[in-house]
Design a protein around this motif. Structure first.
Motif, short mmCIF file in Angstrom:
data_model
loop_
_atom_site.label_atom_id
_atom_site.label_comp_id
_atom_site.label_asym_id
_atom_site.label_seq_id
_atom_site.Cartn_x
_atom_site.Cartn_y
_atom_site.Cartn_z
N UNK A 1 0.75 -1.16 -0.07
CA UNK A 1 0.00 -0.02 0.01
C UNK A 1 0.95 1.17 -0.10
N UNK A 2 1.75 1.24 0.78
CA UNK A 2 2.74 2.36 0.91
C UNK A 2 3.78 2.61 -0.45
N UNK A 3 3.75 3.74 -0.93
CA UNK A 3 4.73 3.87 -1.96
C UNK A 3 5.93 3.68 -1.84
N UNK A 4 6.58 3.92 -0.48
CA UNK A 4 8.03 3.59 -0.28
C UNK A 4 8.31 1.93 -0.40
N UNK A 5 7.20 1.33 0.24
CA UNK A 5 7.23 -0.06 0.22
C UNK A 5 7.50 -0.80 -1.30
N UNK A 6 6.49 -0.01 -1.89
CA UNK A 6 6.21 -0.62 -3.32
C UNK A 6 7.67 -0.36 -3.86
N UNK A 7 8.23 0.82 -3.61
CA UNK A 7 9.42 1.24 -4.51
C UNK A 7 10.53 0.44 -4.08
N UNK A 8 10.66 0.02 -2.85
CA UNK A 8 11.85 -0.84 -2.49
C UNK A 8 11.52 -2.09 -2.98
N UNK A 9 10.32 -2.64 -3.00
CA UNK A 9 10.30 -4.11 -3.59
C UNK A 9 10.57 -3.91 -5.25
N UNK A 10 10.06 -2.94 -6.01
CA UNK A 10 10.44 -2.72 -7.25
C UNK A 10 11.87 -2.61 -7.50
N UNK A 11 12.58 -1.83 -6.72
CA UNK A 11 14.03 -1.90 -6.80
C UNK A 11 14.76 -3.23 -6.59
N UNK A 12 14.28 -3.98 -5.85
CA UNK A 12 14.84 -5.38 -5.81
C UNK A 12 14.49 -6.21 -6.87
N UNK A 13 13.03 -6.18 -7.39
CA UNK A 13 12.52 -6.91 -8.39
C UNK A 13 13.23 -6.50 -9.86
N UNK A 14 13.75 -5.16 -9.95
CA UNK A 14 14.34 -4.85 -11.26
C UNK A 14 15.76 -5.80 -11.43
#
Length: 169
Positions: free
Chosen positions: A65-78
């Protein structure tokens, strides 16, 4: 309570691997506020390789839900998504729909890394986005695809004469 200990544990979980380890990492990512802990979680999650591990990351990114958490996961998933592009690619296409410009840019970088074919058309649509950085990132990401449909070549060529240098480059 010590974030440096949590950081070391996150790296160890990533190296150990497995579904349980990555589920624990994604739970921590939801509330990680300290920069050193976020860095450790990101490094640990980047180590995902198996389909199951990457699936854990993609599901967590979809549900965050939180953009910061979504961003952290996206950075790792890249980074991790390169190993399982068919799983990570569709998650990045969904991330393109986010209102947050930073998350959209991470989605474009993820699409570039995975070169998942289903992401090609949504990426082409971004060539007309009002944000110049989004357009420039979309053009760069198109370069990761082996073939771009010829009907879009005129649109891409027109961007070569754009007023903004970032888009032209």
């Amino acid at each position: 309570a010590n974030n440096m200990v949590k950081r070391a544990a996150a790296l160890a979980c990533g190296q150990y691997g497995g579904i349980d380890a990555f589920e624990a990492l994604t739970k921590q990512a939801a509330d990680a506020g300290a920069p050193e802990l976020r860095a450790g979680l990101r490094r640990g999650m980047k180590l995902a390789k198996s389909a199951e591990e990457v699936e854990v990351l993609t599901e967590a990114m979809r549900k965050a839900r939180k953009p910061a958490a979504k961003g952290l996961l996206a950075q790792a998933l890249i980074v991790a998504g390169v190993h399982q592009g068919a799983i990570a690619g569709p998650a990045f296409v969904l991330l393109l729909e986010e209102e947050d410009a930073g998350l959209r840019q991470l989605a474009i970088r993820g699409i570039e890394a995975t070169a998942h074919e289903a992401a090609l058309l949504p990426l082409i649509e971004l060539l007309e986005h009002e944000d110049l950085l989004i357009r420039a990132d979309a053009v760069r990401a198109l370069g990761s695809f082996p073939v771009v449909p010829s009907e879009y070549s005129g649109q891409i060529i027109a961007l070569c004469s754009a007023s903004d240098a970032a888009v032209r480059i």
